[in-house]
Write an enzyme that holds these catalytic residues in place. Structure first.
Site, PDB file in Angstrom:
ATOM      1  N   HIS A  19       0.843  -1.209   0.000  1.00 37.00           N
ATOM      2  CA  HIS A  19       0.000   0.000   0.000  1.00 37.00           C
ATOM      3  C   HIS A  19       0.874   1.254   0.000  1.00 37.00           C
ATOM      4  O   HIS A  19       0.597   2.213  -0.716  1.00 37.00           O
ATOM      5  CB  HIS A  19      -0.873   0.041   1.258  1.00 37.00           C
ATOM      6  CG  HIS A  19      -1.888  -1.055   1.375  1.00 37.00           C
ATOM      7  ND1 HIS A  19      -1.956  -1.894   2.455  1.00 37.00           N
ATOM      8  CD2 HIS A  19      -2.891  -1.438   0.547  1.00 37.00           C
ATOM      9  CE1 HIS A  19      -2.958  -2.739   2.295  1.00 37.00           C
ATOM     10  NE2 HIS A  19      -3.546  -2.501   1.144  1.00 37.00           N
ATOM     11  N   LYS A  43     -15.997  -8.335   6.338  1.00 35.71           N
ATOM     12  CA  LYS A  43     -14.755  -9.047   6.024  1.00 35.71           C
ATOM     13  C   LYS A  43     -14.105  -9.669   7.263  1.00 35.71           C
ATOM     14  O   LYS A  43     -13.106 -10.373   7.145  1.00 35.71           O
ATOM     15  CB  LYS A  43     -13.769  -8.088   5.368  1.00 35.71           C
ATOM     16  CG  LYS A  43     -13.955  -7.962   3.862  1.00 35.71           C
ATOM     17  CD  LYS A  43     -12.849  -7.126   3.303  1.00 35.71           C
ATOM     18  CE  LYS A  43     -12.425  -7.570   1.921  1.00 35.71           C
ATOM     19  NZ  LYS A  43     -11.237  -6.852   1.470  1.00 35.71           N
ATOM     20  N   ARG A  97      -2.474  -5.992  -8.587  1.00 37.57           N
ATOM     21  CA  ARG A  97      -1.411  -6.988  -8.440  1.00 37.57           C
ATOM     22  C   ARG A  97      -1.407  -8.022  -9.544  1.00 37.57           C
ATOM     23  O   ARG A  97      -0.479  -8.781  -9.684  1.00 37.57           O
ATOM     24  CB  ARG A  97      -1.516  -7.667  -7.073  1.00 37.57           C
ATOM     25  CG  ARG A  97      -0.950  -6.832  -5.959  1.00 37.57           C
ATOM     26  CD  ARG A  97      -1.393  -7.304  -4.626  1.00 37.57           C
ATOM     27  NE  ARG A  97      -2.808  -7.069  -4.443  1.00 37.57           N
ATOM     28  CZ  ARG A  97      -3.446  -7.182  -3.296  1.00 37.57           C
ATOM     29  NH1 ARG A  97      -2.806  -7.565  -2.231  1.00 37.57           N
ATOM     30  NH2 ARG A  97      -4.737  -6.929  -3.217  1.00 37.57           N
ATOM     31  N   SER A 134      -2.559  -7.805   2.679  1.00 39.50           N
ATOM     32  CA  SER A 134      -2.850  -7.725   4.118  1.00 39.50           C
ATOM     33  C   SER A 134      -3.193  -9.107   4.649  1.00 39.50           C
ATOM     34  O   SER A 134      -2.827  -9.455   5.774  1.00 39.50           O
ATOM     35  CB  SER A 134      -4.013  -6.773   4.383  1.00 39.50           C
ATOM     36  OG  SER A 134      -3.679  -5.468   4.010  1.00 39.50           O
TER      37      SER A 134
END
Ligand code: ADP
Length: 171
Positions: A19, A43, A97, A134
């Site tokens: 990030h 989440k 990504r 993450s």
């Protein structure tokens, strides 16, 4: 000409070097960057929104000092496009990504453009951090390993503290 305000939304659970790399590179594109921490209760986040915001704010301040670009941290609930309007952002920033992510991200980008006419700018992940997420950091942490290679020292320290609190608890 630079974009006046660029909004970088995400869960940031926690903020990683990936990030930070996207943010640092975006400094050459915008006069002002706002990093927006989503609530993302569905989440099942490791960190609360408040904790995620604190970590993002610390990274934003550090990077702002380094680059001279105004970088702010904020949190939001609900629809991203409403937050875009609230802060008067000119575009949304997302990191990419790989191809899998593109399929989802392009749908979101089209939806946000249809809802509010806001464009999304994608920056490709850098080679060194392209593997990083993450969720990977959370997994490594859950296995009792140090995450210092993937996050800032401040986030590393917070996660180490979290682990020592847990082990004190389980004694
Ligand atoms: P979200 O849950 O909204 O995907 P994340 O915190 O996982 O939130 O990610 C926020 C943004 O940062 C997304 O655009 C994501 O693709 C991007 N991102 C996350 N990790 C990396 C990385 N290692 N390199 C580049 N971009 C990344």
């Amino acid at each position: 000409m630079k974009i006046a305000t660029l909004l970088y939304p995400g869960t940031f659970d926690p903020i990683t070097n990936g990030h930070v790399d996207i943010l640092r590179r975006a400094c050459s594109l915008a006069d002002r960057l706002v990093v927006a921490v989503a609530s993302s209760e569905e989440k099942g986040a490791l960190f609360s929104q408040k904790e995620r915001l604190e970590m993002v704010r610390a990274e934003a301040q550090r990077l702002s000092g380094e680059t001279g670009t105004a970088i702010e941290a904020a949190s939001f609930d609900g629809l991203l496009v409403e937050f875009v309007a609230e802060i008067g952002a000119d575009a949304i920033l997302r990191g990419l990504r790989g191809g899998d992510e593109y399929a989802y991200e392009s749908r979101m980008a089209v939806m946000n453009r249809m809802l509010r006419g806001v464009e999304t700018i994608f920056l490709p992940a850098s080679g060194e951090t392209a593997f990083l997420s993450s969720s990977l950091v959370r997994q490594i942490h859950a296995m009792g390993r140090d995450v210092g290679a993937f996050v800032s020292p401040a986030v590393q320290e917070r996660m180490a503290r979290m682990r020592s609190n847990v082990s004190t608890y389980s004694k």
